[in-house]
Design an enzyme around this catalytic site. Structure first.
Site, PDB file in Angstrom:
ATOM      1  N   ASN A  61      41.748 -34.414  30.671  1.00  0.00           N
ATOM      2  CA  ASN A  61      40.579 -34.233  30.143  1.00  0.00           C
ATOM      3  C   ASN A  61      40.141 -35.983  31.431  1.00  0.00           C
ATOM      4  OD1 ASN A  61      37.890 -34.884  29.214  1.00  0.00           O
ATOM      5  ND2 ASN A  61      38.626 -36.085  27.159  1.00  0.00           N
ATOM      6  N   TRP A  62      40.167 -35.524  32.574  1.00  0.00           N
ATOM      7  CA  TRP A  62      38.993 -36.410  32.671  1.00  0.00           C
ATOM      8  C   TRP A  62      37.707 -37.111  32.230  1.00  0.00           C
ATOM      9  CZ3 TRP A  62      38.885 -33.998  38.809  1.00  0.00           C
ATOM     10  CH2 TRP A  62      40.166 -34.043  38.988  1.00  0.00           C
ATOM     11  N   LYS A  63      37.479 -36.575  31.427  1.00  0.00           N
ATOM     12  CA  LYS A  63      36.241 -37.717  30.620  1.00  0.00           C
ATOM     13  C   LYS A  63      35.104 -37.331  31.953  1.00  0.00           C
ATOM     14  CE  LYS A  63      39.166 -39.909  27.537  1.00  0.00           C
ATOM     15  NZ  LYS A  63      39.426 -40.478  26.542  1.00  0.00           N
TER      16      LYS A  63
ATOM     17  N   HIS B 144      35.422 -33.010  21.293  1.00  0.00           N
ATOM     18  CA  HIS B 144      36.232 -34.577  21.103  1.00  0.00           C
ATOM     19  C   HIS B 144      35.086 -35.239  21.041  1.00  0.00           C
ATOM     20  CE1 HIS B 144      37.737 -37.429  23.081  1.00  0.00           C
ATOM     21  NE2 HIS B 144      38.918 -37.032  23.715  1.00  0.00           N
TER      22      HIS B 144
ATOM     23  N   GLU C  55      34.687 -38.092  21.654  1.00  0.00           N
ATOM     24  CA  GLU C  55      33.866 -39.220  21.749  1.00  0.00           C
ATOM     25  C   GLU C  55      31.897 -39.054  21.734  1.00  0.00           C
ATOM     26  OE1 GLU C  55      35.531 -40.072  25.828  1.00  0.00           O
ATOM     27  OE2 GLU C  55      36.588 -41.147  25.126  1.00  0.00           O
TER      28      GLU C  55
ATOM     29  N   GLU D 245      44.123 -35.189  17.639  1.00  0.00           N
ATOM     30  CA  GLU D 245      43.820 -36.896  18.912  1.00  0.00           C
ATOM     31  C   GLU D 245      43.127 -37.691  17.576  1.00  0.00           C
ATOM     32  OE1 GLU D 245      42.229 -35.298  22.832  1.00  0.00           O
ATOM     33  OE2 GLU D 245      41.449 -35.698  22.198  1.00  0.00           O
TER      34      GLU D 245
ATOM     35  N   GLY E 277      42.478 -44.221  23.956  1.00  0.00           N
ATOM     36  CA  GLY E 277      41.944 -44.853  24.867  1.00  0.00           C
ATOM     37  C   GLY E 277      42.742 -46.529  24.721  1.00  0.00           C
TER      38      GLY E 277
ATOM     39  N   SER F  57      46.718 -41.658  24.307  1.00  0.00           N
ATOM     40  CA  SER F  57      47.322 -42.921  25.164  1.00  0.00           C
ATOM     41  C   SER F  57      48.637 -42.367  25.402  1.00  0.00           C
ATOM     42  CB  SER F  57      47.689 -44.004  23.859  1.00  0.00           C
ATOM     43  OG  SER F  57      46.557 -44.501  23.761  1.00  0.00           O
TER      44      SER F  57
END
Ligand code: PEP
Length: 251
Positions: free
Chosen positions: A9-11, A95, A97, A167, A173, A212
């Site tokens: 997941n490159w975000k 997700h 975020e 997650e 992160g 992580s």
């Protein structure tokens, strides 16, 4: 036996030049790996680049979100068919975020999950609890509610052939991954919950761990019975670390 799966997941990272290097390194290092499937989820503008660099390799590509609608006057949205136009096979849904920053409700996420499925994309549904919820001991209740929104609307059989990524929000992160035991316990809870309704869907369902993951902790995490691989943020931006995680999945 479920084949292991590692998803990047490159975000919102990267640019044409950096992506070129990273995708070239990934194809070189990962193409020959057996017994692990690899998918790279890139920002929308780079789908064409992923398509041109990854087609004819063993690495698949996908997106990090999609519209809940198929078509129409929805400025700024991107539909499932648009993703498919660029060869995407997978899409991340819900997700944390996005759920936090854009107030995505469980209902909205459930609609996007079905939108992906009905258009032939494989949804990667993210679920997980906050630190406060874990400390209060209600993490299973929180994850159950996220799954129930889909189960109660569409039935548990929709999980067949899809991916759930556990997650924990406190692990994303932060450098503080869940222990293999904490993750296994939640993964088993998720599989058992789907199995209550549909045994076949539950046994096929790939349940990834995200939060992580690095090449070191991946070894133990991926050795657990119900952990079928990982959804990788930060370490997917470094070809060497990402390869290390994929290698851990092969073991
Ligand atoms: C993620 O955001 O999906 C994720 C797992 O990030 P990280 O690996 O950086 O914790």
């Amino acid at each position: 036996m479920r084949q292991k799966l590692v998803i990047a997941n490159w975000k919102m990272h990267g640019n044409l030049a950096l992506n070129k290097q990273l995708l070239a390194a990934c194809t070189e290092k990962l193409s020959s790996l057996k017994n692990v499937d690899v998918v790279v989820c890139v920002p929308y503008p780079y789908l064409a680049q992923a398509q041109s660099m990854l087609q004819n390799t063993s690495i698949a590509w996908g997106a990090q979100n999609l519209s809940k609608d198929s078509d129409g006057p929805f400025t700024g949205e991107v539909s499932a068919n648009m993703l498919k136009d660029f060869g995407a096979t997978h899409v991340i849904i819900g997700h944390s975020e996005r759920a936090t920053a854009y107030c995505e409700s469980d209902e909205n996420i459930a609609t996007k999950f079905m939108q992906a499925k009905t258009h032939g994309l494989i949804p990667i549904l993210c679920v997980g609890e906050t630190l406060i919820e874990r400390e209060a001991g209600v993490m299973q209740m929180v994850v159950a509610k996220q799954l129930d929104t889909i189960i109660n609307t569409y039935g548990a059989s929709v999980f067949a052939g899809t991916i759930i990524s556990y997650e924990p929000i406190w692990a994303i992160g932060t450098g503080l991954a869940a222990s293999a035991e904490q993750a296994q316990s939640m993964h088993k809870f998720i599989r058992d919950k789907v199995a209550e309704y549909d045994q076949t869907a539950a046994s096929q369902l790939k349940i990834l761990y995200g939060g992580s993951v690095n090449p070191q902790n991946a070894v133990q995490l991926f050795s657990m019975q119900d952990i079928d691989g990982g959804l990788i943020g930060k370490c997917s931006l470094n070809a060497q670390e990402f390869e290390g995680i994929c290698q851990a999945a092969v073991r």
